[in-house]
Scaffold this active site. Structure first.
Site, PDB file in Angstrom:
ATOM      1  N   HIS A  13       0.831  -1.199   0.000  1.00 25.32           N
ATOM      2  CA  HIS A  13       0.000   0.000   0.000  1.00 25.32           C
ATOM      3  C   HIS A  13       0.868   1.252   0.000  1.00 25.32           C
ATOM      4  O   HIS A  13       1.998   1.230   0.482  1.00 25.32           O
ATOM      5  CB  HIS A  13      -0.894   0.016   1.247  1.00 25.32           C
ATOM      6  N   HIS A  25      -1.470   3.764   4.332  1.00 24.66           N
ATOM      7  CA  HIS A  25      -1.056   3.749   5.731  1.00 24.66           C
ATOM      8  C   HIS A  25       0.465   3.618   5.785  1.00 24.66           C
ATOM      9  O   HIS A  25       1.108   3.404   4.775  1.00 24.66           O
ATOM     10  CB  HIS A  25      -1.709   2.588   6.486  1.00 24.66           C
ATOM     11  N   GLU A  44       5.707   1.760   3.880  1.00 20.63           N
ATOM     12  CA  GLU A  44       6.144   0.371   4.021  1.00 20.63           C
ATOM     13  C   GLU A  44       7.007  -0.101   2.852  1.00 20.63           C
ATOM     14  O   GLU A  44       7.863  -0.963   3.038  1.00 20.63           O
ATOM     15  CB  GLU A  44       4.937  -0.546   4.211  1.00 20.63           C
TER      16      GLU A  44
END
Length: 171
Positions: A13, A25, A44
């Site tokens: 994501h 996120h 991430e």
């Protein structure tokens, strides 16, 4: 990790705050709003790419929505991306049917394997200075338990590490 030549980040994501990114996120949407490494905002994709990069392994392919794919391309020159959906809102997007997504991922994986000799591991300059902005105020780790932690404000703090993994797990 020692037995692979490259890494695929499957189903990733875009970082928190990405407009239209599906499920955007930064690692944990429950507690972490944003991360910065050495002053650069990351999600991430960059964090995991840096962890494997420090072990000498390049990320060769990333799959996710269009925003995650653009983020991967910005951090990882030459990476192959598999855009399996287009993000419209945090909770919605236009997804490929599963059969088409599987075919695309398989095709992009083959393409990535062919590019492997030309892809470089992703690393940040050392030491790693990891800044963390939490989603809520009042939940900073107690400073007495982490004397190496520098408090920035009521929900932001910073740690240093000699590697990405060390900095991340000092949190």
């Amino acid at each position: 990790m020692d037995e692979c030549d490259g890494v695929i980040l499957l189903g990733y994501h875009s970082m928190a705050g990405t407009a239209g990114g599906m499920l955007e996120h930064t690692m944990s949407s429950a507690s972490v709003q944003n991360y910065w490494v050495n002053g650069q905002k990351v999600g991430e994709i960059a964090i995991d790419a840096a962890i494997v990069g420090e072990r000498g392994k390049p990320v060769i392919m990333v799959s996710g929505d269009d925003k995650a794919c653009r983020e991967a391309e910005a951090f990882l020159p030459g990476v192959v991306t598999a855009e399996v959906k287009k993000g419209i809102t945090w909770k919605g997007g236009m997804l490929l049917p599963p059969e088409k997504a599987y075919v695309l991922i398989k095709q992009k994986t083959k393409e990535a394997i062919l590019k492997l000799p030309h892809l470089k591991p992703f690393v940040f300059e050392k030491p790693i200075r990891l800044r963390v902005e939490l989603t809520e105020r009042g939940i900073l780790p107690p400073q007495y338990s982490k004397p190496y932690m520098k408090i920035i404000d009521g929900r932001t703090y910073e740690v240093e590490g000699s590697t990405m993994e060390e900095a991340l797990f000092r949190l």
